[in-house]
Design an enzyme around this catalytic site. Structure first.
Site, PDB file in Angstrom:
ATOM      1  CB  SER A 187      -0.960  -0.043   1.190  1.00  0.00           C
ATOM      2  OG  SER A 187      -1.962   0.949   1.073  1.00  0.00           O
ATOM      3  CD  GLU A 303      -5.623  -4.108  -3.998  1.00  0.00           C
ATOM      4  OE1 GLU A 303      -5.667  -3.788  -2.793  1.00  0.00           O
ATOM      5  OE2 GLU A 303      -4.613  -4.567  -4.533  1.00  0.00           O
ATOM      6  CG  HIS A 391      -5.603  -2.377   0.205  1.00  0.00           C
ATOM      7  ND1 HIS A 391      -4.793  -2.243  -0.895  1.00  0.00           N
ATOM      8  CD2 HIS A 391      -5.064  -1.591   1.173  1.00  0.00           C
ATOM      9  CE1 HIS A 391      -3.805  -1.389  -0.613  1.00  0.00           C
ATOM     10  NE2 HIS A 391      -3.947  -0.995   0.649  1.00  0.00           N
TER      11      HIS A 391
END
Length: 469
Positions: A187, A303, A391
């Site tokens: 990320s 995600e 995610h």
């Protein structure tokens, strides 16, 4: 059985760690001076030398931040360790390490949350497999990514660069090979890895990079400074170093939190890397095209499901979806492609935003350096809260450990260890050799899809990704 405290002598002094089951741990080692007082909002200053032996048995203080809020707080843990000595590194190393490969982990958290102290970032599995694992802390939020008059841009990135410099300089003392250092992040951590690789003194020396769901963009100072100006307005102060330095770090954190509570259900703004001649002269997507080192990068199938709960998805009707798509500058073609792929309404919007921010830039980078880039898609479906392949779910699999509380919060108690072993093994192979075990992206857009049954196939959902050219 515990062993006598292992000691390592660095260029700045000696540290004492711990050893258990063939793994040595040295935690909370200062790589730069605390960035407070006169050093607040200034470039990192290398750690000064010390006399005697410093204990390196506890993780260092965390950077000023707020815990995750709302639904995210049940999925993503927060740790607070008080103190100002926040610029530290942690090292896990095999007890018999000798010129071993090295990986440097940069945590995520949208540039305003996170810490290397999270349980899920324990480096034991890498050390067990012969890799020296280093994690680091860096400045977050207003302290690390404000756009202020009189302040260097991207201070958090400068911290990461200083930590990597420390690794190159000191890691041989821990049994690591400074010529075989791979950077790894997820990320925002992936974004910082990408930006650090674009810094010549780092990119020209690094052995490789692993970028998990990392944005590859950098904004103009005007755009990146929006959150800084919003905080300044909220506090009634100018966006200058002196004005921000007169406000406590905690008050700046609180001001940011007060503003986010008024924002959209889909995150569309926040702290960002700013284009800057000294630190980020080009967007990482462009700069990494010229990098010689191999890159392993990829994204997760779903995600957006970390950010959009089932309740939030249900609450977004057609008009809100259309407005958010316009506000997020999603091309009509991308929305059509997302809907054609089976998603509808808020699901299609979430998928399109994920593709715009993460998957499309990663694909463009791979297409621009197809023989030096290895691409994956994490597709395993978590049963927790409808996350599916959201995610951050892949982190525990890359670390090869699914039993800890951070992993269970995202993946449940019955996630397949065999998939974690497979994915972690690929990461270790890449760190060792620059090859994770499947073909480079190439002309066929080869992609390793990690799932209950993994396979290497041509990239999936190309219609959506290509709509963002």
């Amino acid at each position: 059985m515990p062993h006598p405290s292992p000691r390592v002598t660095l260029t700045t002094g000696t540290v004492a760690g711990t050893e258990s089951a063939g793994v040595r741990r040295f935690l909370g080692i200062r790589y730069a001076e605390p960035p407070f007082g006169d050093r607040r909002f200034a470039a990192p200053v290398p750690a000064r030398a010390w006399e005697g032996v410093r204990e390196a048995t506890g993780l260092g203080p965390t950077a000023p931040q707020s815990p995750y809020q709302g639904d995210s707080a049940t999925l993503l843990s927060s740790v607070e360790i008080p103190g100002e000595d926040i610029l530290t590194v942690n090292v896990w190393t095999p007890a018999d390490a000798d010129a071993a490969p090295v990986v440097v982990w940069v945590h995520g958290g949208a540039l305003e949350r996170g810490t290397a102290a999270l349980e899920g970032y324990d480096g034991t599995t890498f050390a067990r497999d012969g890799v020296v694992f280093v994690s680091l802390n860096y400045r977050l939020g207003s302290e690390g990514f404000s756009v202020l008059d009189g302040v260097p841009r991207n201070l958090g990135l400068l911290d990461v660069g200083a930590a990597v410099d420390w690794v190159f300089r000191e890691i041989a003392a821990f049994g690591g090979d400074p010529e075989r250092v791979t950077l790894m992040g997820e990320s925002a951590g992936g974004a910082l890895v990408a930006a650090a690789m674009a810094i010549p003194r780092i990119g020209e020396r690094a052995h490789g990079a692993i970028i998990q769901s990392g944005p590859l963009d950098a904004s103009t100072p005007e755009r990146a400074g929006r959150v800084t100006r919003a905080i300044a307005k909220h506090l009634g102060i100018p966006a200058t170093r002196d004005a921000f330095a007169a406000v406590s770090p905690q008050r700046l954190v609180d001001a940011r939190l007060e503003l986010t509570r008024k924002s959209s259900p889909i995150p569309v703004g926040g702290f960002a890397l700013a284009l800057d001649p000294a630190s980020v002269p080009r967007a990482p997507e462009k700069a990494l095209t010229d990098a010689a080192a191999p890159i392993l990068l990829g994204t997760n199938t779903d995600e957006y499901r970390l950010w959009l709960s089932p309740a939030a998805i249900a609450a977004l009707g057609p008009l809100k979806v259309a407005a958010l798509a316009l506000f997020g500058r999603i091309p009509a073609g991308a929305m059509r492609a997302a809907r054609a792929d089976g998603s509808h309404g808020a699901e299609a919007l979430g998928q399109a935003l994920s593709d715009k921010i993460l998957r499309a830039p990663a694909t463009r980078l791979a297409q621009n350096r197809p023989e030096r880039t290895f691409v994956y898609e994490f597709a395993w479906q978590s049963p927790v809260r409808g996350l599916r392949a959201a995610h951050a779910v892949e982190i525990a699999f890359a670390f090869g450990r699914l039993s800890g509380p951070d992993a269970v919060a995202l993946s449940g108690e019955d996630a397949p260890q065999s998939l974690a072993d497979e994915m972690h093994g690929a990461w270790v192979s890449f760190i060792r050799t620059g090859d994770p075990g499947w073909p480079a992206f190439g002309a066929t857009r080869a992609t390793r899809v990690f799932d209950s049954v993994s396979q290497t196939v041509p990239q999936r959902r190309t219609e959506v990704v290509d709509a963002f050219r």
